[in-house]
Write an enzyme that holds these catalytic residues in place. Structure first.
Site, short mmCIF file in Angstrom:
data_model
loop_
_atom_site.label_atom_id
_atom_site.label_comp_id
_atom_site.label_asym_id
_atom_site.label_seq_id
_atom_site.Cartn_x
_atom_site.Cartn_y
_atom_site.Cartn_z
N THR A 1 73.13 43.75 57.72
CA THR A 1 73.13 43.36 59.26
C THR A 1 71.40 43.62 59.63
O THR A 1 71.19 43.37 60.81
CB THR A 1 73.96 44.26 60.00
OG1 THR A 1 73.35 45.78 59.68
CG2 THR A 1 75.55 44.09 59.66
N SER B 1 78.79 44.03 68.39
CA SER B 1 79.37 45.42 68.02
C SER B 1 78.38 46.63 68.47
O SER B 1 78.22 46.75 69.69
CB SER B 1 79.70 45.56 66.54
OG SER B 1 80.16 46.69 66.24
N ALA C 1 83.63 55.25 56.03
CA ALA C 1 83.13 56.45 56.70
C ALA C 1 82.53 56.38 58.18
O ALA C 1 82.83 57.17 58.94
CB ALA C 1 81.86 57.02 55.56
N PRO D 1 70.70 46.86 50.08
CA PRO D 1 70.25 46.08 51.05
C PRO D 1 71.17 46.14 52.19
O PRO D 1 72.38 45.60 51.88
CB PRO D 1 69.84 44.99 50.51
CG PRO D 1 70.72 44.71 49.19
CD PRO D 1 71.02 46.00 48.81
C1 16G Z 1 79.14 45.42 59.81
C2 16G Z 1 80.58 45.52 59.11
C3 16G Z 1 80.87 47.20 58.74
C4 16G Z 1 79.79 47.51 57.85
C5 16G Z 1 78.18 47.34 58.44
C6 16G Z 1 77.44 47.66 57.52
C7 16G Z 1 82.50 44.39 59.51
C8 16G Z 1 83.42 43.72 60.59
N1 16G Z 1 81.50 45.10 60.00
O1 16G Z 1 79.12 46.21 60.94
O2 16G Z 1 81.97 46.97 58.06
O3 16G Z 1 80.09 48.87 57.54
O4 16G Z 1 78.44 46.04 58.62
O5 16G Z 1 76.17 47.55 57.88
O6 16G Z 1 82.57 44.02 58.48
P1 16G Z 1 74.81 47.40 57.00
O7 16G Z 1 75.16 46.45 55.72
O8 16G Z 1 73.63 47.06 57.96
O9 16G Z 1 75.01 48.81 56.34
MG MG Z 2 82.21 47.28 65.87
#
Ligand code: 16G
Ligand code: MG
EC number: 5.4.2.3
Length: 542
Positions: free
Chosen positions: A500, A64, A371, A497
């Site tokens: 990703t 992504s 957002a 937390p």
């Molecule tokens: C991923 C999610 C996205 C979310 C982001 C948060 C999918 C397809 N993608 O990219 O929706 O906003 O993670 O990331 O679900 P974070 O947990 O690192 O804040």
């Molecule tokens: Mg994406």
């Protein structure tokens, strides 16, 4: 299942010693060089899932909006949805099994989920433009074939296109034709029909500049352009011919830095948008005559679209309920506007598309947007049937509105958030309502906000409740946040937390940018102190 073949093949995809990975918010994601064994094993898992559901399963190779050196993989369930949560655990187990245990872990999973091993399996695969993606998708194919599954490799696709293919294949083509041409034709036809009703004043209204993050979106939007050129002319930037993927460009960069991407020529008041690296997110923006940058993020998109849908629903006079789903990151002004002006109920879920998607399915018309620009609109089967029936009736105001809703249904990728399909819906709504991007922006004013990251030894020491808006652990942290929030006007803050990255995210909003910055900084300090911060202490001043 030919277990000997499995053992032989898996030797070509050995797991690096000591590597532990987790199927996170959007699948596995890490440096590309660590992912070969995970890809092979996700091929295996996709076969089991396909056998269990007796349906086609998708596997997408992408990371992504993350840097070009990263990669990732996620499975797509039969109706184009994210993999079911109980299977995320199986995915994690399988990815982390030591090579010598692979067979037994695989057999364990098959038993637990009661897979009929004689059932046929079919898996479709897509990948983004990362240099590592081609080889990694070969490893997925290797995994599928060693278990006797059939594969169709679509090659380069946006993530939402793969979701679309899976959905089409499992509904015997009823949703659309499972090819890229099928996708282009379905969306473009709906777009051209919908905008055909619009009064267009001048060519400027039909022009849009698109920053494609140097990713797959450039390729696919480029292919699609001729299909909708009647209604819209798009100019592509960061098309991958020069720059690096997601580097100083793309939706995530624009949203987090609140500034324009590099590589796009922006004249004042021109309508521009950015996709992320796999084209499932979109944000809009423009620069005013004073050179100020204005961002129209997922919240502004949700607002524009919900108002439009609400009007059409009133016009057809059917009692279809509309619900809007957001996350804690939604700007407070957007929530207020939706509730008080548009008068639609708003719900908050945890971050991650699967949570929003799930909630949105509760409504006749469920609008969901994060957002960060990830979202779509879901129509229930009952709503769709009602709308299609009304659209067939004699030409009157009611059936005209129903016809428009029918186009909107076809335009939205009902399987998942899709930058291309969202872009076409937004362009259609702006044209139909005769709105400029400035007028759209002026619907409400965002509360100034700030997002920060804090490094801690173990981010799992933080747990949250109330759709991530309240901390339950570690003790004392929520109380500290409450005390800080009280110091500012119109303020709100939360921490969670990341799903990703190995960090804790902090969000704060308040009546001025200075206050939002200062609140975010103070909350970061509290996290650092109470949740085991490591490395440098958070710094103030941005
Ligand atoms: C991923 C999610 C996205 C979310 C982001 C948060 C999918 C397809 N993608 O990219 O929706 O906003 O993670 O990331 O679900 P974070 O947990 O690192 O804040
Ligand atoms: Mg994406």
């Amino acid at each position: 299942m030919d277990l000997d073949a499995l053992t032989k093949r898996s030797a070509f995809h050995a797991k690096p010693d000591g590597l532990i990975l987790q199927y996170g918010t959007a699948g596995f994601r890490t440096k590309a060089e660590h992912l070969d064994h995970v890809m092979f094993r996700m091929g295996l898992l996709a076969v089991l899932r396909s056998k269990q559901t007796k349906s086609t399963i998708g596997v997408m190779v992408t990371a992504s909006h993350n840097p070009e050196e990263d990669n990732g993989v996620k499975l797509v369930d039969p109706l184009g949805e994210m993999l079911a949560p109980s299977w995320e655990e199986h995915a994690t187990c399988l990815a982390n099994a030591e090579d010598q245990n692979l067979q037994s872990v695989l057999m364990d999973i098959s038993e637990k989920v009661a897979v009929n091993l004689h059932q046929d399996a079919f898996v479709v695969i897509g990948r983004d433009t990362r240099p590592s993606s081609e080889k990694l998708s070969q490893s997925v194919i290797d995994g599928v074939t060693v278990l006797g599954g059939q594969v169709h490799d679509y090659g380069l696709l946006t993530t939402p296109q793969l979701h679309y293919m899976v959905y089409c294949r499992n509904t015997s083509g009823q949703y659309g034709e499972a090819t890229t041409e099928g996708y282009y034709e379905k969306l473009s036809k709906a777009f051209v029909e919908l905008t055909g009703q619009a009064f267009c004043s001048g060519d400027d209204h039909r022009k849009l500049k698109v920053d494609c993050a140097n990713g797959i979106g450039a390729l696919k939007l480029g292919e699609m352009k001729p299909y909708f050129s009647q209604g819209l002319s798009v100019q592509l930037f960061n098309d991958g011919s020069g720059g690096k993927l997601n580097y100083f460009c793309g939706a995530d960069f624009v949203k987090t830095h609140q500034k324009p991407p590099q590589g796009i020529e922006m004249k004042s008041n021109e309508r521009c948008c950015s996709f992320d690296g796999d084209a499932d997110r979109i944000v809009y923006y423009y620069q005013d005559v004073d050179g100020h940058f204005h961002l129209l993020d997922g919240d502004k998109i949700a607002t524009l679209i919900s108002s439009f849908l609400k009007e059409l629903v009133l016009e057809i006079g059917e009692s279809l309920n509309i619900g809007v789903v957001q996350t804690a990151y939604a700007n407070g002004s957007s929530t207020r506007y939706l509730e008080e002006v548009v008068k639609v109920p708003v719900y908050c879920t945890k971050t991650g598309v699967k949570h929003l998607h799930h909630k949105a399915q509760e409504f006749d018309i469920g609008v969901y947007f994060e957002a960060n620009g990830h979202g779509t609109v879901l129509f229930s089967k009952a709503a769709e049937t009602k709308i299609k029936q009304l659209a067939k009736e004699l030409e009157d105001k009611k059936s005209k509105a129903a016809k428009m809703l029918e186009n909107v249904i076809d335009l939205f990728n009902q399987a998942t958030g899709d930058a291309i399909s969202d872009m076409l819906v937004i362009e259609a709504v702006l044209a139909l309502k005769g709105l400029t991007i400035q007028q759209w922006d002026a619907l409400y004013t965002d509360l100034p906000n700030r997002q920060l990251k804090v490094k801690v030894a173990d981010r799992q020491v933080i747990s949250t409740t109330d759709a991530e808006r309240q901390v339950v652990k570690p003790p004392g942290l929520q109380e500290a946040i409450n005390d800080l929030v009280k110091k500012y006007k119109l303020s709100r803050a939360f921490v969670r937390p990341s799903g990703t990255e190995d960090i804790v995210r902090v969000y704060a909003e308040a009546d001025s940018q200075e206050s939002a910055d200062s609140l975010a900084y103070e909350v970061s300090l509290a996290v650092f102190q109470l949740a085991g911060g490591v490395g440098e202490r958070p710094q103030s001043g941005f």
